[in-house]
Each structure stands twice: as structure tokens, then as C-alpha cells.
Design an enzyme around this catalytic site. Structure first.
Site, PDB file in Angstrom:
ATOM      1  CG  ASP A 188      -3.055   3.733   2.471  1.00  0.00           C
ATOM      2  OD1 ASP A 188      -2.688   2.608   2.388  1.00  0.00           O
ATOM      3  OD2 ASP A 188      -4.243   3.662   3.192  1.00  0.00           O
TER       4      ASP A 188
ATOM      5  CG  HIS B 246       0.187   2.503  12.573  1.00  0.00           C
ATOM      6  ND1 HIS B 246      -0.814   2.378  12.499  1.00  0.00           N
ATOM      7  CD2 HIS B 246       0.941   2.278  11.313  1.00  0.00           C
ATOM      8  CE1 HIS B 246      -1.121   1.858  11.789  1.00  0.00           C
ATOM      9  NE2 HIS B 246       0.182   1.465  11.041  1.00  0.00           N
TER      10      HIS B 246
ATOM     11  CG  ASP C 169       2.463   0.331   8.088  1.00  0.00           C
ATOM     12  OD1 ASP C 169       1.973  -0.456   7.019  1.00  0.00           O
ATOM     13  OD2 ASP C 169       1.961   0.277   9.013  1.00  0.00           O
TER      14      ASP C 169
ATOM     15  CG  HIS D 171      -0.510   0.090   3.153  1.00  0.00           C
ATOM     16  ND1 HIS D 171      -0.073   1.156   3.420  1.00  0.00           N
ATOM     17  CD2 HIS D 171       0.266  -1.137   3.305  1.00  0.00           C
ATOM     18  CE1 HIS D 171       0.066   0.170   4.619  1.00  0.00           C
ATOM     19  NE2 HIS D 171       0.624  -0.695   4.505  1.00  0.00           N
TER      20      HIS D 171
ATOM     21  CD  GLU E 218      -2.509  -2.115   5.505  1.00  0.00           C
ATOM     22  OE1 GLU E 218      -2.760  -3.049   6.351  1.00  0.00           O
ATOM     23  OE2 GLU E 218      -2.654  -0.745   6.102  1.00  0.00           O
ATOM     24  CD  GLU E 219      -1.804   1.914   7.642  1.00  0.00           C
ATOM     25  OE1 GLU E 219      -2.447   1.062   8.217  1.00  0.00           O
ATOM     26  OE2 GLU E 219      -0.672   1.682   7.371  1.00  0.00           O
TER      27      GLU E 219
ATOM     28  CD  GLU F   6       0.781  -4.210   5.715  1.00  0.00           C
ATOM     29  OE1 GLU F   6       1.837  -3.663   7.021  1.00  0.00           O
ATOM     30  OE2 GLU F   6      -0.079  -3.362   5.235  1.00  0.00           O
TER      31      GLU F   6
END
Length: 380
Positions: A71, A352, A103, A69, A137-138, A166
């Protein structure tokens, strides 16, 4: 920032400089598509409902999908970052800092450069290489990989293998590979009572008091033993809400949000039935809304798993540990095609977080791991 960067780090920084907060792709996929088109990939955009998706393929035969991903999650308070979150930099300790470094834009850069090297070495490689990229995805994860998978299903395309980028590693790149994930089943439970004055409880029915024994029973319930690949199923309450804002009012309803992370020893339907049986045993009047976020999946011993284990060992000198721990990923959608799915990416210690970072050299090691896997799985 060093004066010279590897191809992988250069591409990673180009991607990291783009503020692609979900579901905005911010041009990341166009950048990758340009590199892939130069290698002979057929690029197929599959955008849906404001989400940017891409399916790109090269070659014929058994298919290895590289999935990820573009995003990222929001940055949080930018003032708490050591540098602007979308201005990638490498500090004096060798850490690449930016939102998405772990990520998972770093993985995407490593995948692209590994594919470039593989095709340079084996331009007529057996099998088909594919990229499945999304900018959702997020976020809700409805119009991203899930939607692309349904398009592939309708066309009768079922890739044999998939590597999701991931961040799977813990202490060093390649030390952990995810060869499965637990299922995720969520619910919003509304317990109904009768609102009234706290001084006259005989005229009210307190849903908090009524629900407490049932929630305790759910928390204490034994759902399964797990197995050799998965831990036992867990039940966790994430939120409880009731009340009118006044201290002298018995609320009329109680809302409880909870989640199961479940193994292959049970099914979502079984968990629903057992939960509702416990609620019924306690005489509750309730409504419940269930959401299945993903079924558990497991990649068994296979050509993919052997190639991944041996490839990582070739690149790092140490075989990986297999694990099914952690949260969900888009691998849960791809696995429904019957595809063997593993997850391999950089270290996940700061995903994150404010000041998300990874060791810069790890991306070159990760690219080497991917290349070694391609050679073993698709090499001639």
C-alpha cells in the site's frame, strides 16, 4: 522511459502502475505471488478485514523474512505532479518517479529479483526464505503485519531474521541501515473545567489556564539520557483544541494530543506514571486515553547484522552506518517474536511527497545488496 529496463525496474514499474492506496493492494501481491510460486514458494494468503496479507515460504530451517507493504499513501494534488503518480517514468536525470517508488514498491521489486537470482545460483540453499507482505502499513496497521505476526505466534513460528524494505538510505543506497526503532506512545488528554462567561471568570474554571503550567512541565521534563543506540526520549504536543466558537465563552474542556518517542531506557508504563504524576501535581481534573503504537526494539550484534554489514560492503564498497532514528515501521511487530530485525531500502528524501522519486539505478544496487546478504546469511 528507456527502451530497455532491468528485471528489477520492470517489476517495480509494474507494481507502481497499480493505484494501491491503503488499504487497497490493487493486485500487487498477486503479481509477486506469481513470481514466488514459480520459484517453489508456498503461498498463504492471510487477508483480514479488507486488508490483503501474504505469507510465503520456501525451504526449511532458520528463517529469513523479507517484509514490506504494497500500500501507498494518497497522492496529494495530482496536478502538482510532473506526471500522473501511477504512471511510472524515468526522467532525463535518471529518476524513477511514481507514488511508492521509495516507500516501498521499489524495495519489493529488488527483494523479488534478488531472491530469483539467489535461488537460480543456489536452488538447494540452507535455511528458509519467507515473504511477509501487507496492504495495511500506511493505514491503521491493525489487520496487516500485526495480524500476521499473531497468527505466526499462535502457530509457534518465530523467524530468526527479518529484513524490512523501508527506505532507510539517505545519500546513497546502503549508507544507513536501521537496526532498531524507538517506541511510540500517544495520548489524548482531556482537561475538565467549568464553562462560563469570560466577564465572570469567578463563576467558571478555565481548563486552558489550568493546563498550561502542567503542559509546560511535561515539555520541560527530562525523561532519560538515551544510550549508545537511542537518543533521549522526546515529548511532543501535536494538537491542542478548546473553545465553543464564541469569543466570550470560557470553554468547559481542553483536549491535548501528545506523543512520546522513547528509548529502551524507559518503559511505556513508566512514562504513563510520570505523566499522570505531573498532571496530578498541578491539580487537574482530567481523563487520559493512552495508545501504545510500538515498543522500542534493537537488533544486537548477530549473524544478521554481520551479514547485512558485510553484504552491503560487498555490493557497494562501503560499510553502512547503523541507526535507530526515524518513525515506526512494521518491524516493531515482527521484533516481538524475538526476531532480529533490520531495515534496508532506497533513499528516503521524497517519501510521502508530491513527485516521489528515487534514482532508477539505485534499485539494481539495492537488489545486489539483498543478494549479497542472502549469500552470506543463507549461502552454502
Amino acid at each position: 522511459m528507456p527502451d530497455t529496463l532491468s528485471d528489477t525496474l520492470t517489476l517495480a514499474c509494474d507494481l507502481l502502475a497499480r493505484p494501491s492506496v491503503t488499504p487497497d493492494d490493487a493486485g500487487c501481491q498477486a503479481l509477486i505471488a506469481e513470481r514466488l510460486a514459480a520459484l517453489g514458494f508456498t503461498i498463504e494468503p492471510m487477508d483480514a478485514h479488507g486488508v490483503t496479507n501474504m505469507w510465503a515460504t520456501r525451504g526449511e530451517g532458520p528463517t529469513l523474512v523479507l517484509a514490506g507493504h504494497t500500500d501507498v499513501v494518497p497522492t496529494g494534488p495530482e496536478a502538482q505532479w510532473q506526471q500522473p503518480p501511477f504512471s511510472p517514468s524515468i526522467d532525463d536525470q535518471g529518476y524513477l518517479r511514481a507514488r511508492g517508488a521509495a516507500d516501498m514498491k521499489g524495495s519489493l521489486a529488488a527483494m523479488v529479483t534478488a531472491v530469483e537470482r539467489f535461488i537460480d545460483q543456489q536452488p538447494d540453499h540452507p535455511g528458509r526464505l519467507a515473504f511477509l507482505l501487507t496492504s495495511d502499513e500506511e493505514g491503521p496497521a491493525i489487520h496487516g503485519t500485526r495480524a500476521v505476526v499473531e497468527t505466526l505466534r499462535a502457530r509457534g513460528e518465530a523467524p530468526e531474521y527479518c529484513i524490512v524494505g523501508e527506505p532507510s538510505s539517505t545519500e546513497r543506497v546502503g549508507d544507513v541501515v536501521k537496526n532498531g526503532r524507538r517506541g511510540s506512545l500517544g495520548a489524548v488528554l482531556t482537561v475538565k473545567g467549568i464553562q462560563g462567561h469570560v466577564a465572570y471568570p469567578h463563576l467558571a474554571r478555565n481548563p486552558i489556564h489550568q493546563a498550561a503550567p502542567a503542559l509546560d512541565a511535561l515539555a520541560r521534563a527530562h525523561w532519560d539520557e538515551g544510550n549508545a543506540f537511542f537518543p533521549a526520549t522526546s515529548f511532543q504536543i501535536s494538537n491542542i483544541n478548546a473553545g465553543t466558537g464564541a469569543t466570550n465563552v470560557v470553554p468547559g474542556t481542553l483536549e491535548v494530543v501528545f506523543n512520546f518517542r522513547f528509548s529502551t531506557e524507559v518503559t511505556a508504563e513508566l512514562l504513563k506514571r510520570r505523566t499522570e504524576a505531573i498532571l496530578d501535581e498541578h491539580g487537574l481534573e482530567y481523563d487520559i486515553e493512552w495508545t501504545l503504537f510500538g515498543e522500542p526494539f534493537l537488533t544486537p550484534e548477530s549473524a544478521l547484522l554481520t551479514s547485512v554489514t558485510d553484504g552491503i560492503t560487498d555490493a557497494t564498497g562501503t560499510p553502512p552506518q547503523l541507526s535507530t532514528s526515524g518513525g515506526t515501521s512494521d518491524g516493531r511487530f515482527i521484533a516481538t517474536l524475538g526476531t532480529h530485525v533490520i531495515e534496508l531500502g532506497p533513499c528516503n528524501a521524497t517519501i510521502h511527497q508530491v513527485d516521489e522519486r528515487i534514482r532508477a539505478r539505485d534499485l539494481d544496487v539495492l537488489s545486489d545488496c539483498y543478494l549479497a546478504i542472502f549469500k552470506r546469511l543463507l549461502g552454502s
